[in-house]
Design an enzyme around this catalytic site. Structure first.
Site, PDB file in Angstrom:
ATOM      1  N   ASP A 261      29.753  59.748 -18.922  1.00 31.07           N
ATOM      2  CA  ASP A 261      31.209  59.737 -18.753  1.00 31.07           C
ATOM      3  C   ASP A 261      31.839  59.466 -20.123  1.00 31.07           C
ATOM      4  O   ASP A 261      32.310  58.363 -20.405  1.00 31.07           O
ATOM      5  CB  ASP A 261      31.611  58.668 -17.731  1.00 31.07           C
ATOM      6  CG  ASP A 261      31.071  58.988 -16.347  1.00 31.07           C
ATOM      7  OD1 ASP A 261      31.509  59.988 -15.765  1.00 31.07           O
ATOM      8  OD2 ASP A 261      30.208  58.246 -15.850  1.00 31.07           O
TER       9      ASP A 261
ATOM     10  N   ARG B 146      26.933  61.997  -7.524  1.00 31.70           N
ATOM     11  CA  ARG B 146      27.460  63.196  -6.861  1.00 31.70           C
ATOM     12  C   ARG B 146      26.419  64.301  -6.706  1.00 31.70           C
ATOM     13  O   ARG B 146      26.673  65.291  -6.011  1.00 31.70           O
ATOM     14  CB  ARG B 146      28.695  63.708  -7.612  1.00 31.70           C
ATOM     15  CG  ARG B 146      29.858  62.726  -7.536  1.00 31.70           C
ATOM     16  CD  ARG B 146      31.063  63.160  -8.333  1.00 31.70           C
ATOM     17  NE  ARG B 146      32.032  62.072  -8.443  1.00 31.70           N
ATOM     18  CZ  ARG B 146      33.006  61.831  -7.573  1.00 31.70           C
ATOM     19  NH1 ARG B 146      33.124  62.585  -6.508  1.00 31.70           N
ATOM     20  NH2 ARG B 146      33.847  60.834  -7.752  1.00 31.70           N
TER      21      ARG B 146
ATOM     22  N   HIS C   3      21.392  55.089  -8.889  1.00 33.60           N
ATOM     23  CA  HIS C   3      20.237  55.931  -9.199  1.00 33.60           C
ATOM     24  C   HIS C   3      19.601  55.424 -10.497  1.00 33.60           C
ATOM     25  O   HIS C   3      20.010  54.387 -11.033  1.00 33.60           O
ATOM     26  CB  HIS C   3      20.652  57.402  -9.316  1.00 33.60           C
ATOM     27  CG  HIS C   3      21.819  57.633 -10.235  1.00 33.60           C
ATOM     28  ND1 HIS C   3      21.759  57.416 -11.593  1.00 33.60           N
ATOM     29  CD2 HIS C   3      23.092  58.049  -9.988  1.00 33.60           C
ATOM     30  CE1 HIS C   3      22.914  57.706 -12.152  1.00 33.60           C
ATOM     31  NE2 HIS C   3      23.756  58.079 -11.202  1.00 33.60           N
TER      32      HIS C   3
ATOM     33  N   GLY D  65      27.520  54.242 -19.202  1.00 32.80           N
ATOM     34  CA  GLY D  65      26.779  55.466 -19.483  1.00 32.80           C
ATOM     35  C   GLY D  65      27.563  56.417 -20.371  1.00 32.80           C
ATOM     36  O   GLY D  65      28.778  56.559 -20.225  1.00 32.80           O
TER      37      GLY D  65
ATOM     38  N   GLN E 221      41.039  54.914  -8.679  1.00 28.38           N
ATOM     39  CA  GLN E 221      40.633  56.030  -9.532  1.00 28.38           C
ATOM     40  C   GLN E 221      40.322  57.300  -8.749  1.00 28.38           C
ATOM     41  O   GLN E 221      39.814  58.272  -9.303  1.00 28.38           O
ATOM     42  CB  GLN E 221      39.455  55.634 -10.427  1.00 28.38           C
ATOM     43  CG  GLN E 221      38.156  55.324  -9.720  1.00 28.38           C
ATOM     44  CD  GLN E 221      37.174  54.618 -10.645  1.00 28.38           C
ATOM     45  OE1 GLN E 221      37.347  53.457 -10.979  1.00 28.38           O
ATOM     46  NE2 GLN E 221      36.139  55.327 -11.072  1.00 28.38           N
TER      47      GLN E 221
ATOM     48  N   GLY F  45      19.820  56.344 -13.477  1.00 25.95           N
ATOM     49  CA  GLY F  45      20.754  56.194 -14.596  1.00 25.95           C
ATOM     50  C   GLY F  45      21.370  54.810 -14.625  1.00 25.95           C
ATOM     51  O   GLY F  45      21.464  54.172 -15.683  1.00 25.95           O
ATOM     52  N   HIS F  46      21.770  54.326 -13.450  1.00 25.05           N
ATOM     53  CA  HIS F  46      22.323  52.962 -13.365  1.00 25.05           C
ATOM     54  C   HIS F  46      21.262  51.923 -13.742  1.00 25.05           C
ATOM     55  O   HIS F  46      21.561  50.924 -14.399  1.00 25.05           O
ATOM     56  CB  HIS F  46      22.811  52.671 -11.944  1.00 25.05           C
ATOM     57  CG  HIS F  46      23.967  53.520 -11.503  1.00 25.05           C
ATOM     58  ND1 HIS F  46      23.824  54.516 -10.574  1.00 25.05           N
ATOM     59  CD2 HIS F  46      25.272  53.514 -11.866  1.00 25.05           C
ATOM     60  CE1 HIS F  46      25.010  55.088 -10.374  1.00 25.05           C
ATOM     61  NE2 HIS F  46      25.898  54.506 -11.144  1.00 25.05           N
TER      62      HIS F  46
END
Length: 284
Positions: free
Chosen positions: A152, A189, A34, A149, A61, A36-37
């Site tokens: 996280d 998500r 998205h 980011g 993970q 953000g990436h």
């Protein structure tokens, strides 16, 4: 833009760039990209000659097999977005290439000081999986810089400590959280939210910011602040998962010497577990 799926071809390309004296930036992702990436990619481009984006849904993970199975895989759309943003190479390996001995016999990299507290306490093995795959990607790609980011927050702190402890010569860049116009932090998500839940979702950041404002004005009754925030989340439709206020540097409980706090929030809304964080300056 190159798309490489195997380790030998990746090593060959990295070797070529190294021989040419190119500065390499890495943006590790699990795909389903998205805006953000894309901000991470744009930041990486300003810091290096070539940008490598990895797309790998890391089984180490995920603590729940159903979560791993349902994680969206959108490689074609991801590559189209990355082409538009000028990435130079996408590395999209299979799990068998990354973990040839299988998950049971895999060598792990762990950062125990940070991997078992806060979110790590409720998601056993998650952060060990993160540090293992990131260290493996660092070894394969040998980047000069890597962008992550700030959404996280604990993950970023963990990677910074791993780099310091393991002696990696890599500049770790934290990139500010990208938000929708209504304040919701962008996340892969968010796609799990129904239309109605999407209307409720921005309340997470609003409640967090109200909490940050109280702390900035001098409120230090941490337990009371967290209880109030949890009650507010319940009222608007969330199921609170984890709410913490910690020292921004150590992620330990605040002390009289703490100069900056971080509010860490995680809450369920339907099938989506949403996370957010906010720094608060305590030096007033």
């Amino acid at each position: 833009m190159l798309i490489i799926e195997t380790l030998p071809l990746l090593r060959q390309q990295i070797r070529r760039w190294r021989q040419e004296g190119k500065r390499i930036a890495l943006v590790p992702t699990m795909g389903n990209l998205h805006e953000g990436h894309m901000t991470l990619v744009d930041e990486a481009k300003t810091r290096a000659d070539v940008v490598v984006v990895t797309i790998f849904v890391n089984p180490l993970q995920f603590e729940r097999p159903d979560d791993l199975a349902h994680y969206p895989r959108t490689l074609q759309e991801d590559c189209e977005k990355l082409t538009r943003h000028g990435a130079d190479l996408v590395f999209a390996p299979a799990a068998a290439d990354i973990y040839p001995a299988g998950l049971e016999k895999q060598t792990y990299v762990d950062v125990p000081a940070l991997s078992t507290i806060l979110e790590g306490a409720s998601r056993p093995g998650h952060f060990r999986g993160v540090s293992t795959i990131v260290s493996k990607l660092f070894n394969l790609i040998q980047p000069d810089v890597a962008c992550f980011g700030e959404k996280d927050y604990q993950q970023l702190a963990l990677i910074r400590k791993m780099v310091a402890d393991m002696g990696y010569d890599i500049n770790i860049v934290g990139v500010p959280t990208v938000r929708a116009k209504d304040g919701l932090a962008l996340s892969s998500r968010n796609g799990y939210l129904t239309e109605e839940e999407r209307q409720i979702a921005p309340q997470l950041s609003k409640i967090m910011w109200a909490l940050a404002e109280k702390m900035a004005l001098g409120e230090r009754q941490i337990d009371a602040l967290l209880e109030e925030a949890a009650a507010q989340l319940l009222r608007v439709g969330f199921t609170p998962d984890e709410l913490f206020i910690r020292d921004a540097e150590t992620l330990q409980p605040l002390t009289v010497d703490s100069q900056q706090a971080v509010i860490l929030m995680a809450a369920w809304l339907g099938k989506a577990r949403l996370i957010d964080n906010q720094l608060v300056d305590l030096r007033h």
